[in-house]
Design a protein around this motif. Structure first.
Motif, PDB file in Angstrom:
ATOM      1  N   UNK A  83      60.763  33.172  72.771  1.00 20.48           N
ATOM      2  CA  UNK A  83      60.670  32.471  71.489  1.00 20.48           C
ATOM      3  C   UNK A  83      59.684  31.304  71.555  1.00 20.48           C
ATOM      4  N   UNK A  84      59.165  30.975  72.732  1.00 19.95           N
ATOM      5  CA  UNK A  84      58.182  29.892  72.788  1.00 19.95           C
ATOM      6  C   UNK A  84      56.821  30.340  72.249  1.00 19.95           C
ATOM      7  N   UNK A  85      56.628  31.678  72.095  1.00 19.46           N
ATOM      8  CA  UNK A  85      55.322  32.167  71.651  1.00 19.46           C
ATOM      9  C   UNK A  85      55.245  32.314  70.141  1.00 19.46           C
ATOM     10  N   UNK A  87      68.566  35.119  74.140  1.00 21.63           N
ATOM     11  CA  UNK A  87      67.169  34.983  74.576  1.00 21.63           C
ATOM     12  C   UNK A  87      66.204  35.414  73.471  1.00 21.63           C
ATOM     13  N   UNK A  88      66.581  36.435  72.730  1.00 24.83           N
ATOM     14  CA  UNK A  88      65.656  36.933  71.708  1.00 24.83           C
ATOM     15  C   UNK A  88      65.940  36.379  70.317  1.00 24.83           C
ATOM     16  N   UNK A  89      66.982  35.597  70.179  1.00 27.14           N
ATOM     17  CA  UNK A  89      67.306  35.068  68.871  1.00 27.14           C
ATOM     18  C   UNK A  89      66.150  34.218  68.330  1.00 27.14           C
ATOM     19  N   UNK A  90      65.687  34.556  67.131  1.00 33.68           N
ATOM     20  CA  UNK A  90      64.581  33.818  66.527  1.00 33.68           C
ATOM     21  C   UNK A  90      63.207  34.299  66.968  1.00 33.68           C
ATOM     22  N   UNK A  95      57.686  44.715  73.327  1.00 37.37           N
ATOM     23  CA  UNK A  95      58.400  45.667  72.470  1.00 37.37           C
ATOM     24  C   UNK A  95      59.885  45.724  72.806  1.00 37.37           C
ATOM     25  N   UNK A  96      60.208  45.563  74.074  1.00 33.64           N
ATOM     26  CA  UNK A  96      61.618  45.674  74.447  1.00 33.64           C
ATOM     27  C   UNK A  96      62.440  44.487  73.958  1.00 33.64           C
ATOM     28  N   UNK A  97      61.757  43.408  73.592  1.00 34.49           N
ATOM     29  CA  UNK A  97      62.475  42.272  73.031  1.00 34.49           C
ATOM     30  C   UNK A  97      63.043  42.637  71.670  1.00 34.49           C
ATOM     31  N   UNK A  98      62.322  43.528  70.971  1.00 33.65           N
ATOM     32  CA  UNK A  98      62.764  43.901  69.617  1.00 33.65           C
ATOM     33  C   UNK A  98      63.797  45.010  69.666  1.00 33.65           C
ATOM     34  N   UNK A  99      64.160  45.443  70.846  1.00 30.45           N
ATOM     35  CA  UNK A  99      65.189  46.471  70.968  1.00 30.45           C
ATOM     36  C   UNK A  99      64.651  47.749  71.550  1.00 30.45           C
TER      37      UNK A  99
END
Ligand code: IPM
Ligand code: MG
Length: 352
Positions: free
Chosen positions: A230-232, A120-123, A250-254
């Motif tokens: 990743x659509x944004x 989901x967070x790749x890219x 922020x939680x997308x980045x870990x």
């Protein structure tokens, strides 16, 4: 280069000390600055009775940039206009830092650190451009009064066209250096202030025909940030929605401990701070992640101090320390080199 260092409260002093350490590691590379410390937040209130005392205001006037930690503490929240957060809000308002830039991407070493699945967070590579000096945060009237024998609290969501225009320009200009997509976040289906926001953003968009503009209601945007982040590319938000959505992003980045921010206005002077708060529950334990503050120092070099080489050195050094396996508790997984706040700072300084 004149830098005001305002560490503030909670974990602020620990994480800012690491950013200062990293900035000093640039000296052998010919990058040096004069740093002066100032009080802000609860620390300033305890010492002077004011979360932004005159000496700190003078420091803010003197410097080219402010390196900021975090402010706040539960036991101070009853203080009204003397609350620690007011120190930060007054700095933003006094210096007219109306644009807050919050980038969220994933270091490849941390693709498994997010609570979301790696695919989901790749890219992921988005920037939140948050309006910072308007909205419910500053709108008048505001207060708590008594009406029909009970207390009533109220705030005002208000935006003037000129305020929306200038932040929209920041978002479109940012998009021009990236994937040329702006998603403007509002709640125009319910709120008049947000109808005006949407109409004004559309008007500004006509000056940037190369940029694709979309609109999203804030509730849907929150959902989409988790479903398909990743659509944004650039998310343009009012003050309150940006506060909330940037914590989600922020939680997308870990970890929220990874996201830096820049607050800028019409001049080069800016304020640079991690997006997280003062985390009083973990303060003084040497476990907080200093990376968001260290990356904020990199943004400071790039945006206020005309030193992109310094910024790149810091960003590469963060990547190197992560590649060597150094992790603070918030981003550590079994098998990693779990280190404390100051050891993480040491590892990044050494990589420089
Ligand atoms: C932030 C913080 C601040 C805000 C607080 C500390 C006043 O949450 O920078 O995101 O709400 O803007
Ligand atoms: Mg916040």
């Amino acid at each position: 280069m004149k830098v005001a260092v305002m560490a503030g409260d909670g974990i602020g002093p620990e994480i800012v000390a690491q950013a200062v350490k990293v900035l000093k590691a640039l000296e052998p590379h010919g990058i040096s600055m004069e740093m002066r410390e100032g009080l802000v937040g609860a620390a300033a209130y305890d010492a002077t009775g004011d979360p932004l005392p005159p000496e700190s205001q003078e420091l803010a006037a003197w410097c080219d940039a402010i390196l900021f930690g975090s402010v706040g503490g539960f036991e101070y929240e009853h203080l009204g206009a003397k609350r620690p957060g007011q120190g930060l809000l007054r700095l933003r308002k006094d210096l007219e830092l109306f644009a807050n830039i919050r980038p969220a991407s994933v270091f490849s070493e941390l693709k498994d650190a997010s609570p979301l699945r790696a695919e989901i967070i790749e890219g992921l590579d988005l920037v939140i451009v948050r309006e910072l000096t308007g909205d419910l945060y500053f709108g008048q009237p505001r207060g708590i009064c008594t009406k029909d024998n009970e207390r009533v609290g109220y705030n005002t969501m208000v935006y003037a066209e000129s305020e929306v225009e200038r932040i929209a320009h920041v978002a479109f200009r940012t998009a021009m250096t990236r994937k040329r997509r702006v998603c403007s976040v509002d709640k125009a289906n319910v709120l008049e202030a947000m109808q005006l926001w949407r109409e004004t953003v559309e008007k500004v968009a006509r000056e940037y025909p190369q940029v694709e503009l979309t609109h999203m209601y804030v509730d849907a945007a929150a959902m989409m940030l988790v479903r398909e982040p990743t659509r944004f590319d650039v998310m343009l938000t009012p003050n309150l929605f940006g506060d909330i959505l940037s914590d989600v992003a922020s939680m997308l980045s870990g970890s929220i401990g990874m996201i830096p921010s820049a607050s800028i206005g019409g001049t080069k002077k800016g304020l640079y701070e991690p997006i997280h708060g003062s985390a009083p529950d973990i303060a003084g334990q040497n476990i907080a992640n200093p990376v968001a503050t260290i990356l904020s120092a990199a943004m400071m070099l790039r945006l206020s101090l005309d030193c992109p080489q310094g910024a790149e050195r810091i960003e590469k050094a963060v990547g190197a320390a992560l590649a060597q396996g150094y992790r603070t508790a918030d981003i550590a997984r079994p098998g990693d080199k779990r280190v404390g706040t100051s050891e993480m700072g040491d590892a990044i300084a050494a990589a420089i």
